[in-house]
Design a protein around this motif. Structure first.
Motif, PDB file in Angstrom:
ATOM      1  N   ASP A 220      43.742  86.220 -58.143  1.00 24.39           N
ATOM      2  CA  ASP A 220      45.185  86.084 -57.970  1.00 24.39           C
ATOM      3  C   ASP A 220      45.480  85.763 -56.511  1.00 24.39           C
ATOM      4  O   ASP A 220      44.812  86.270 -55.607  1.00 24.39           O
ATOM      5  CB  ASP A 220      45.862  87.412 -58.357  1.00 24.39           C
ATOM      6  CG  ASP A 220      47.379  87.362 -58.239  1.00 24.39           C
ATOM      7  OD1 ASP A 220      47.970  86.430 -58.802  1.00 24.39           O
ATOM      8  OD2 ASP A 220      47.952  88.257 -57.597  1.00 24.39           O
TER       9      ASP A 220
ATOM     10  N   ASN B  19      47.312  86.986 -54.299  1.00 21.76           N
ATOM     11  CA  ASN B  19      47.952  88.280 -54.466  1.00 21.76           C
ATOM     12  C   ASN B  19      49.115  88.534 -53.522  1.00 21.76           C
ATOM     13  O   ASN B  19      50.123  89.126 -53.922  1.00 21.76           O
ATOM     14  CB  ASN B  19      46.893  89.373 -54.302  1.00 21.76           C
ATOM     15  CG  ASN B  19      47.301  90.695 -54.898  1.00 21.76           C
ATOM     16  OD1 ASN B  19      47.348  91.697 -54.206  1.00 21.76           O
ATOM     17  ND2 ASN B  19      47.599  90.705 -56.192  1.00 21.76           N
TER      18      ASN B  19
ATOM     19  N   THR C   9      52.043  86.723 -54.842  1.00 20.45           N
ATOM     20  CA  THR C   9      52.486  87.366 -56.077  1.00 20.45           C
ATOM     21  C   THR C   9      53.382  88.555 -55.773  1.00 20.45           C
ATOM     22  O   THR C   9      54.465  88.714 -56.355  1.00 20.45           O
ATOM     23  CB  THR C   9      51.279  87.816 -56.908  1.00 20.45           C
ATOM     24  OG1 THR C   9      50.576  86.662 -57.383  1.00 20.45           O
ATOM     25  CG2 THR C   9      51.710  88.653 -58.102  1.00 20.45           C
ATOM     26  N   TRP C  10      52.951  89.403 -54.831  1.00 18.08           N
ATOM     27  CA  TRP C  10      53.758  90.584 -54.497  1.00 18.08           C
ATOM     28  C   TRP C  10      55.024  90.203 -53.741  1.00 18.08           C
ATOM     29  O   TRP C  10      56.064  90.859 -53.885  1.00 18.08           O
ATOM     30  CB  TRP C  10      52.918  91.591 -53.716  1.00 18.08           C
ATOM     31  CG  TRP C  10      52.036  92.383 -54.626  1.00 18.08           C
ATOM     32  CD1 TRP C  10      50.714  92.208 -54.875  1.00 18.08           C
ATOM     33  CD2 TRP C  10      52.452  93.460 -55.467  1.00 18.08           C
ATOM     34  NE1 TRP C  10      50.263  93.106 -55.806  1.00 18.08           N
ATOM     35  CE2 TRP C  10      51.314  93.891 -56.196  1.00 18.08           C
ATOM     36  CE3 TRP C  10      53.664  94.098 -55.691  1.00 18.08           C
ATOM     37  CZ2 TRP C  10      51.354  94.941 -57.101  1.00 18.08           C
ATOM     38  CZ3 TRP C  10      53.710  95.153 -56.606  1.00 18.08           C
ATOM     39  CH2 TRP C  10      52.569  95.560 -57.298  1.00 18.08           C
TER      40      TRP C  10
ATOM     41  N   MET D 134      56.719  87.484 -54.317  1.00 16.75           N
ATOM     42  CA  MET D 134      57.623  87.020 -55.373  1.00 16.75           C
ATOM     43  C   MET D 134      58.262  88.205 -56.089  1.00 16.75           C
ATOM     44  O   MET D 134      59.456  88.194 -56.403  1.00 16.75           O
ATOM     45  CB  MET D 134      56.861  86.150 -56.371  1.00 16.75           C
ATOM     46  CG  MET D 134      56.439  84.787 -55.837  1.00 16.75           C
ATOM     47  SD  MET D 134      55.301  83.942 -56.959  1.00 16.75           S
ATOM     48  CE  MET D 134      56.329  83.764 -58.418  1.00 16.75           C
ATOM     49  N   ARG D 135      57.470  89.242 -56.323  1.00  8.84           N
ATOM     50  CA  ARG D 135      58.006  90.415 -57.011  1.00  8.84           C
ATOM     51  C   ARG D 135      59.069  91.112 -56.175  1.00  8.84           C
ATOM     52  O   ARG D 135      60.134  91.479 -56.668  1.00  8.84           O
ATOM     53  CB  ARG D 135      56.872  91.387 -57.338  1.00  8.84           C
ATOM     54  CG  ARG D 135      55.958  90.899 -58.448  1.00  8.84           C
ATOM     55  CD  ARG D 135      54.704  91.736 -58.554  1.00  8.84           C
ATOM     56  NE  ARG D 135      53.864  91.263 -59.653  1.00  8.84           N
ATOM     57  CZ  ARG D 135      52.549  91.458 -59.736  1.00  8.84           C
ATOM     58  NH1 ARG D 135      51.917  92.122 -58.775  1.00  8.84           N
ATOM     59  NH2 ARG D 135      51.878  91.000 -60.762  1.00  8.84           N
TER      60      ARG D 135
ATOM     61  N   GLN E 138      55.286  87.694 -62.347  1.00  7.86           N
ATOM     62  CA  GLN E 138      54.180  86.843 -61.927  1.00  7.86           C
ATOM     63  C   GLN E 138      54.285  85.494 -62.635  1.00  7.86           C
ATOM     64  O   GLN E 138      54.550  85.433 -63.827  1.00  7.86           O
ATOM     65  CB  GLN E 138      52.820  87.470 -62.247  1.00  7.86           C
ATOM     66  CG  GLN E 138      51.660  86.643 -61.679  1.00  7.86           C
ATOM     67  CD  GLN E 138      50.301  87.274 -61.950  1.00  7.86           C
ATOM     68  OE1 GLN E 138      50.076  87.826 -63.018  1.00  7.86           O
ATOM     69  NE2 GLN E 138      49.396  87.196 -60.987  1.00  7.86           N
TER      70      GLN E 138
ATOM     71  N   GLU F 271      51.988  82.792 -63.662  1.00  7.12           N
ATOM     72  CA  GLU F 271      50.547  82.612 -63.813  1.00  7.12           C
ATOM     73  C   GLU F 271      50.072  81.236 -63.362  1.00  7.12           C
ATOM     74  O   GLU F 271      48.995  81.104 -62.773  1.00  7.12           O
ATOM     75  CB  GLU F 271      50.146  82.829 -65.283  1.00  7.12           C
ATOM     76  CG  GLU F 271      50.242  84.279 -65.741  1.00  7.12           C
ATOM     77  CD  GLU F 271      49.016  85.083 -65.359  1.00  7.12           C
ATOM     78  OE1 GLU F 271      47.952  84.465 -65.151  1.00  7.12           O
ATOM     79  OE2 GLU F 271      49.122  86.317 -65.261  1.00  7.12           O
TER      80      GLU F 271
ATOM     81  N   SER G  49      50.912  79.272 -61.007  1.00  8.53           N
ATOM     82  CA  SER G  49      50.706  79.103 -59.568  1.00  8.53           C
ATOM     83  C   SER G  49      49.808  80.170 -58.971  1.00  8.53           C
ATOM     84  O   SER G  49      49.186  79.951 -57.930  1.00  8.53           O
ATOM     85  CB  SER G  49      52.058  79.126 -58.835  1.00  8.53           C
ATOM     86  OG  SER G  49      52.625  80.428 -58.863  1.00  8.53           O
ATOM     87  N   GLN G  50      49.725  81.326 -59.625  1.00 10.27           N
ATOM     88  CA  GLN G  50      49.082  82.471 -58.978  1.00 10.27           C
ATOM     89  C   GLN G  50      47.646  82.739 -59.443  1.00 10.27           C
ATOM     90  O   GLN G  50      46.829  83.206 -58.661  1.00 10.27           O
ATOM     91  CB  GLN G  50      49.908  83.735 -59.205  1.00 10.27           C
ATOM     92  CG  GLN G  50      51.328  83.649 -58.625  1.00 10.27           C
ATOM     93  CD  GLN G  50      51.327  83.170 -57.190  1.00 10.27           C
ATOM     94  OE1 GLN G  50      51.663  82.017 -56.910  1.00 10.27           O
ATOM     95  NE2 GLN G  50      50.900  84.018 -56.276  1.00 10.27           N
ATOM     96  N   HIS G  51      47.351  82.481 -60.681  1.00  9.69           N
ATOM     97  CA  HIS G  51      46.008  82.773 -61.192  1.00  9.69           C
ATOM     98  C   HIS G  51      45.017  81.722 -60.697  1.00  9.69           C
ATOM     99  O   HIS G  51      45.297  80.522 -60.712  1.00  9.69           O
ATOM    100  CB  HIS G  51      46.007  82.786 -62.715  1.00  9.69           C
ATOM    101  CG  HIS G  51      44.656  83.075 -63.305  1.00  9.69           C
ATOM    102  ND1 HIS G  51      44.099  84.339 -63.308  1.00  9.69           N
ATOM    103  CD2 HIS G  51      43.743  82.259 -63.888  1.00  9.69           C
ATOM    104  CE1 HIS G  51      42.895  84.284 -63.868  1.00  9.69           C
ATOM    105  NE2 HIS G  51      42.658  83.036 -64.226  1.00  9.69           N
TER     106      HIS G  51
ATOM    107  N   MET H 153      52.198  88.125 -67.865  1.00 15.58           N
ATOM    108  CA  MET H 153      53.041  87.983 -66.680  1.00 15.58           C
ATOM    109  C   MET H 153      53.462  89.335 -66.113  1.00 15.58           C
ATOM    110  O   MET H 153      53.880  89.447 -64.984  1.00 15.58           O
ATOM    111  CB  MET H 153      54.264  87.115 -66.973  1.00 15.58           C
ATOM    112  CG  MET H 153      53.916  85.664 -67.233  1.00 15.58           C
ATOM    113  SD  MET H 153      55.360  84.633 -67.444  1.00 15.58           S
ATOM    114  CE  MET H 153      56.017  84.650 -65.792  1.00 15.58           C
TER     115      MET H 153
END
Length: 604
Positions: free
Chosen positions: A478, A480, A483-484, A486-487, A494, A496, A498-500, A579
């Protein structure tokens, strides 16, 4: 005897300046230089990367850890373009780097020729202090001398553009005649100091304070003992910007550690509660992590007059070398007899490290990334050089590693670009081949830049007296940090697509390169992996399967802020499948009612 070519003279002048390595990649735009390297017996040594951007990063890492100018070389057109990201990293972190780039023949310039790029326009920002093209041999040595002298003097990037045909010309020195510019070697050393009246004003501000906070950056690195004495006299706590992490040992009880988005809670508390602020050698950008604007009287020390007065309404700005300035300021300071403020700072620091121990011990699926770095802390050799990549790895580097002894460390502090962790470590090994280098990187950064630079490590490690270059990949599949972000900023659980990122067998790949490595999938294997890597006779990759649900939670987060962020994360509908991972929910629940309050968990 063959005549000396311009290319021969360029290498000779670099040697005369003490340049012992040039990080580069071949191309026909620098064929003349490459041929000269062959005639010169590879002096200075040409270090071949896998990509020109990596050459620039290696030059930055070399410069950061050696204190000498970093030099990189690339061909015309695409080669020169590829250098740019690493050069901007140097410019923004105030690191002396010289780029030598090829250009098409003079006769082809302006003719839309193959690989012809307007390099002056391309480099006018990144090398704004000095960027020149050699069109006749007599311009040398002046161009080389000024490029190196300017890079050192202004701690910045400079560039020399060498058309391919100029490289092949016979070298003719500048003469004693009109419109010739002779030059000379050498860089005058100086330690500027502020005026006496400015020092007296600064002392008055600092002596009047009861709760003094000190913030240091990389500009304080050469003033370690003076900073310690100043903190002792003022009874102050000392926070560190990330680029100044190695400027003062973390083992001192009043050092609160990193400040800012990746910082510690005691650094946050230091700034929240102080009434006086002294900033030394730092351009830390985040004003919101400094005292309220009407809270503290403030003094700044910086060697660069263009960098004073930034970030905070300083009452006194001292332009001068950190060490020389503090030496003259110290006799004017009054020792604070009431040490209650210092005791509070030290208690907060002690409590913080207990919290870090507890956080590292939290269970995760499969491995807590905080534990991976926390386990390294006690094993670090006292002469280690540690690099970190941008991303969540930088959080754990900032918070869990306690620098001591002669340890050095750095990352992309201002540009915050992905990908310099491994090439920085490679550059560090050429600066200090007798010291171990350790890179902490995420799997995103490893895939972007790090993996192929292990080929570079495989090519050169036999030249290092200490062959240890350890790369720890925090492998969570990720991107990561984003991701965080964005949260917390957008309430998006999440995305996926773009992030995975794909899972790769990083350690196995390293062994295919002739290196060593191991994959770690459970906590009990973390410490043995570090011990094995630190005992290895060649570069080593540790591939750790870490939990992407461990949040890089800001250490200063209040209960209300954390509750709002957690609620945003958990708003995702259950039918959104992957997600919203159950692991993320479980981790966040620890900071919701019924779980651990942020104040309790983080020592607040």
């Amino acid at each position: 005897m063959a005549n000396t070519k311009v290319a021969d003279y360029v290498l000779r002048r670099l040697r005369e300046w003490g340049v012992d390595h040039v990080f580069g990649y071949a191309g026909d735009g620098i064929n003349g230089l490459l041929a000269a390297w062959g005639r010169a017996g590879d002096r200075p040594k040409f270090v071949q990367s896998r990509h020109e951007e990596m050459s620039a990063f290696q030059a930055v890492g070399y410069a950061k850890f050696s204190g000498k100018v970093g030099v990189c070389a690339a061909t015309s057109g695409p080669g020169a373009i590829h250098l740019l990201n690493g050069l901007y990293d140097a410019k923004l972190d105030h690191v002396p780097v010289v780029a030598i780039v090829g250009q098409t023949n003079r006769s082809a310039m302006g003719g839309s020729y193959q690989q012809e790029v307007d390099l002056h326009s391309l480099y006018k920002d990144v090398a704004s202090d000095f960027c020149e093209t050699a069109t006749v041999p007599e311009q040398l040595p002046n161009l080389i001398d000024r490029a190196i002298r300017t890079a050192y003097g202004r701690r910045t990037v400079t560039a020399i553009i060498l058309p391919a045909d100029v490289q092949e010309l016979d070298y003719t020195p500048p003469g004693h005649e009109f419109k010739m510019v002779p030059s000379s070697l050498g860089l005058g050393r100086s330690a500027p100091i502020p005026a006496d009246e400015d020092l007296a004003r600064a002392a008055q501000v600092l002596n009047a304070g009861e709760k003094v906070a000190v913030l240091i950056g990389q500009g304080a690195r050469g003033a370690r003992s003076e900073v310690e004495r100043t903190a002792d006299v003022l009874g102050a706590g000392v926070a560190k910007a990330l680029l100044g992490k190695d400027a003062l040992p973390d083992t001192l009880p009043y050092v609160t550690g990193a400040i800012g988005l990746l910082g510690t809670r005691p650094s946050y508390e230091l700034m929240r509660d102080c009434d006086t602020l002294l900033v030394i050698g730092s351009s830390f950008p985040y004003t919101q992590f400094m005292p309220e604007l009407d809270q503290a009287r403030a003094v700044q020390i910086d060697i660069d007059p263009h960098m004073v007065g930034l970030r905070y309404p300083f009452e006194v700005n001292l332009v001068g070398d950190a060490r020389a300035t503090l030496e003259r300021l110290l006799p004017l300071l009054h020792r604070k007899e009431d040490r209650a403020w210092r005791h509070t700072v030290e208690e907060n620091v002690s409590r913080w490290w207990e919290v870090m121990q507890r956080r590292a011990a939290l269970e995760a699926d499969p491995v807590n990334p905080e534990y991976v770095v926390h386990a390294l802390d006690g094993l670090l050799p006292e002469d280690a050089i540690v690099t970190a990549d941008s991303g969540s790895a930088a959080n754990w580097y900032a918070r869990h590693l306690r620098f001591r002894g002669e340890m050095r460390g750095s990352l992309s502090g201002t540009l915050a670009t992905m990908g310099p962790g491994v090439p920085y470590a490679v550059g560090a090994k050429f600066a200090h081949p007798d010291r171990p280098a350790i890179a902490l990187v995420g799997d995103g950064a490893m895939q972007m830049n790090g993996l192929m630079e292990m080929v570079t490590a495989a090519k050169y490690h036999s030249r290092w007296s200490d062959p240890r270059l350890i790369v720890c990949v925090l492998n969570n599949r990720d991107l990561n940090q984003v991701t965080w972000e964005m949260r917390s900023m957008s309430g998006a659980p999440q995305f996926e697509e773009s992030q995975h990122i794909p899972d790769l067998p990083y350690a196995e790949i390293a062994t295919r390169f002739g290196l060593d490595g191991t994959r770690v999938e459970k906590p009990d294997d973390v410490r043995p992996a570090w011990e094995r890597a630190l005992a290895a006779d060649r570069p080593f990759v540790i591939d750790v399967r870490t939990d992407p649900a461990v949040p890089p939670i800001p250490p200063h987060a209040t209960w209300d802020q954390m509750g709002a962020t957690a609620s945003a994360i958990l708003r995702g509908d259950s039918d959104r499948g992957s997600m919203v991972r159950q692991g993320v929910k479980a981790k966040v629940q620890e900071f919701l009612p019924g779980g651990k309050r942020p104040e309790e968990e983080q020592g607040g």
